[in-house]
Design a protein around this motif. Structure first.
Motif, PDB file in Angstrom:
ATOM      1  N   ILE A 229     -15.405   1.018 -16.192  1.00 61.14           N
ATOM      2  CA  ILE A 229     -15.591  -0.075 -15.250  1.00 61.14           C
ATOM      3  C   ILE A 229     -14.495   0.126 -14.313  1.00 61.14           C
ATOM      4  O   ILE A 229     -13.345  -0.302 -14.552  1.00 61.14           O
ATOM      5  CB  ILE A 229     -15.805  -1.450 -16.336  1.00 61.14           C
ATOM      6  CG1 ILE A 229     -16.822  -1.243 -17.011  1.00 61.14           C
ATOM      7  CG2 ILE A 229     -15.944  -2.384 -15.193  1.00 61.14           C
ATOM      8  CD1 ILE A 229     -16.885  -2.488 -17.971  1.00 61.14           C
ATOM      9  N   TRP A 230     -14.827   0.030 -12.958  1.00 62.14           N
ATOM     10  CA  TRP A 230     -13.745  -0.261 -11.839  1.00 62.14           C
ATOM     11  C   TRP A 230     -14.222  -1.297 -10.885  1.00 62.14           C
ATOM     12  O   TRP A 230     -15.179  -1.117 -10.308  1.00 62.14           O
ATOM     13  CB  TRP A 230     -13.830   1.080 -11.249  1.00 62.14           C
ATOM     14  CG  TRP A 230     -13.037   1.435  -9.770  1.00 62.14           C
ATOM     15  CD1 TRP A 230     -11.914   0.646  -9.426  1.00 62.14           C
ATOM     16  CD2 TRP A 230     -13.336   2.079  -8.763  1.00 62.14           C
ATOM     17  NE1 TRP A 230     -11.636   1.097  -8.196  1.00 62.14           N
ATOM     18  CE2 TRP A 230     -12.690   2.051  -7.937  1.00 62.14           C
ATOM     19  CE3 TRP A 230     -14.492   2.801  -8.530  1.00 62.14           C
ATOM     20  CZ2 TRP A 230     -12.743   2.798  -6.469  1.00 62.14           C
ATOM     21  CZ3 TRP A 230     -14.686   3.415  -7.397  1.00 62.14           C
ATOM     22  CH2 TRP A 230     -13.638   3.507  -6.019  1.00 62.14           C
ATOM     23  N   ASN A 231     -13.237  -2.219 -10.629  1.00 67.05           N
ATOM     24  CA  ASN A 231     -13.578  -3.363  -9.756  1.00 67.05           C
ATOM     25  C   ASN A 231     -12.207  -3.605  -9.199  1.00 67.05           C
ATOM     26  O   ASN A 231     -11.240  -2.965  -9.299  1.00 67.05           O
ATOM     27  CB  ASN A 231     -14.164  -4.552 -10.528  1.00 67.05           C
ATOM     28  CG  ASN A 231     -13.416  -5.277 -11.771  1.00 67.05           C
ATOM     29  OD1 ASN A 231     -11.983  -5.401 -11.431  1.00 67.05           O
ATOM     30  ND2 ASN A 231     -13.779  -5.766 -12.663  1.00 67.05           N
ATOM     31  N   PRO A 232     -12.247  -4.635  -8.242  1.00 66.43           N
ATOM     32  CA  PRO A 232     -11.067  -4.867  -7.382  1.00 66.43           C
ATOM     33  C   PRO A 232      -9.930  -5.298  -8.292  1.00 66.43           C
ATOM     34  O   PRO A 232      -8.912  -5.506  -7.562  1.00 66.43           O
ATOM     35  CB  PRO A 232     -11.486  -6.111  -6.227  1.00 66.43           C
ATOM     36  CG  PRO A 232     -13.116  -5.817  -6.553  1.00 66.43           C
ATOM     37  CD  PRO A 232     -13.429  -5.359  -7.788  1.00 66.43           C
ATOM     38  N   THR A 233     -10.179  -5.772  -9.377  1.00 62.21           N
ATOM     39  CA  THR A 233      -9.035  -6.250 -10.116  1.00 62.21           C
ATOM     40  C   THR A 233      -8.388  -5.514 -11.332  1.00 62.21           C
ATOM     41  O   THR A 233      -7.356  -5.808 -11.718  1.00 62.21           O
ATOM     42  CB  THR A 233      -9.320  -7.632 -10.619  1.00 62.21           C
ATOM     43  OG1 THR A 233     -10.401  -7.724 -11.358  1.00 62.21           O
ATOM     44  CG2 THR A 233      -9.479  -8.842  -9.417  1.00 62.21           C
ATOM     45  N   ASN A 234      -9.359  -4.657 -11.932  1.00 64.42           N
ATOM     46  CA  ASN A 234      -8.962  -3.939 -12.918  1.00 64.42           C
ATOM     47  C   ASN A 234      -9.871  -2.729 -13.307  1.00 64.42           C
ATOM     48  O   ASN A 234     -10.964  -2.447 -12.801  1.00 64.42           O
ATOM     49  CB  ASN A 234      -8.662  -4.961 -14.483  1.00 64.42           C
ATOM     50  CG  ASN A 234      -9.800  -5.730 -14.753  1.00 64.42           C
ATOM     51  OD1 ASN A 234      -9.795  -6.896 -15.362  1.00 64.42           O
ATOM     52  ND2 ASN A 234     -11.147  -5.050 -14.215  1.00 64.42           N
ATOM     53  N   ILE A 235      -9.152  -1.854 -13.981  1.00 61.65           N
ATOM     54  CA  ILE A 235     -10.060  -0.663 -14.424  1.00 61.65           C
ATOM     55  C   ILE A 235     -10.077  -0.543 -15.809  1.00 61.65           C
ATOM     56  O   ILE A 235      -9.054  -0.578 -16.608  1.00 61.65           O
ATOM     57  CB  ILE A 235      -9.357   0.692 -14.032  1.00 61.65           C
ATOM     58  CG1 ILE A 235      -9.372   0.706 -12.189  1.00 61.65           C
ATOM     59  CG2 ILE A 235     -10.013   1.768 -14.620  1.00 61.65           C
ATOM     60  CD1 ILE A 235      -8.396   1.636 -11.840  1.00 61.65           C
TER      61      ILE A 235
END
Length: 280
Positions: free
Chosen positions: A134-140
């Motif tokens: 899961i890759w989003n603007p605040t964490n992986i």
């Protein structure tokens, strides 16, 4: 718009192939992609689309028996230039009876060396297991069979992969120089060809260059993605943060199965550990 792969024909709809890749279908009608490795060639497939943020999941069945020296991968990368971004799940084969090692890593603007390695607590060749990025603007977030084993957090003043679209890859290759006991145990080619099977791929992700849907909150999209890239729902993977129970599984994985943490490797970083190590 969000990209979602279909279960029964995901390989050729979503990917280009390279090297000896075979396909079949299991009893439930799921397409299975099989990568072969021998002395002459490895194999892989890479997505036709590029993504900026998303949730990517696949099931894998790894090489049985002596898999030392082999590396099976599921990863995202923006390319191979010096400033590339990358998010890795690399499965480092081992001798019969020893655990396969899962190497997780994050590269941002060419800054890597952020490995967490875990001994898998099951035989990954006996059946399929599910692996998720899961890759989003605040964490992986890295998950194994639904269990969160690592979360790489973003800090505003430190490199983070948030601007370069990435292609998704799966590969099987000869990592004898590096993979098993730091290269001490090479591939035993008498066991070739080596086969890794992939199935049940899904991607719920921002596709680079997609147009935002009519009526969408464009100010939110502009801060989360680049130029017109859209996400699949701000209550899903795009806004995903770990809850207390998930941080508990991270601690469980670190306590019970972690074999390497770059933040404990003072020899590798004689000038001081990376800045995020003191903040996590």
């Amino acid at each position: 718009m969000a990209a979602v792969a279909s279960a029964d024909s995901w390989l050729y709809e979503q990917f280009n192939t390279d090297g000896p890749v075979r396909t079949d279908y299991d009893a439930s009608g799921q397409q299975v992609a099989m990568l072969n490795l021998d002395r002459t060639s490895g194999a892989g497939f890479n997505s036709k689309e590029q993504y900026l943020f998303g949730e990517f999941t696949i099931q894998m069945k790894l090489i049985p028996g002596n898999s030392a020296g082999t590396v099976s991968c599921f990863y995202l990368t923006s390319g191979d230039d010096d400033g590339h971004d990358e998010i890795d799940m690399e499965f480092m084969g081992n001798e019969t009876g020893n655990p396969v090692v899962l190497n997780t890593n994050v590269w941002a603007s060419g800054d890597g060396k952020k490995e967490h390695q875990f001994n898998l607590w099951f035989d990954p060749s006996a059946d399929y297991h599910t692996y998720t990025i899961i890759w989003n603007p605040t964490n992986i977030i890295f998950k194994v069979d639904g269990n969160v084993i690592r979360c790489f957090k973003r800090y505003p003043d430190l490199p983070y992969p948030n601007s370069k679209p990435m292609t998704l890859h799966a590969t099987l290759w000869d990592g004898s120089y590096w993979a098993t006991e730091k290269g001490k145990i090479p591939i035993d080619w008498s066991g070739a060809p080596f086969v890794v099977s992939y199935k049940s791929y899904s991607a719920d992700a921002c596709v680079s260059g997609s147009a935002c849907p009519a009526g969408s909150d464009r100010s939110f999209y502009a801060t989360a993605c680049i130029g017109g890239v859209c996400h699949a729902g701000r209550d899903g993977w795009m806004s995903k943060q770990l809850d207390a129970a998930e941080w508990g599984t991270v601690r469980w994985a670190e306590r019970s199965y972690m074999r390497y943490n770059y933040c404990n490797d003072g020899w590798r970083f004689p000038q001081g550990l990376p800045a995020e190590c003191s903040r996590n």
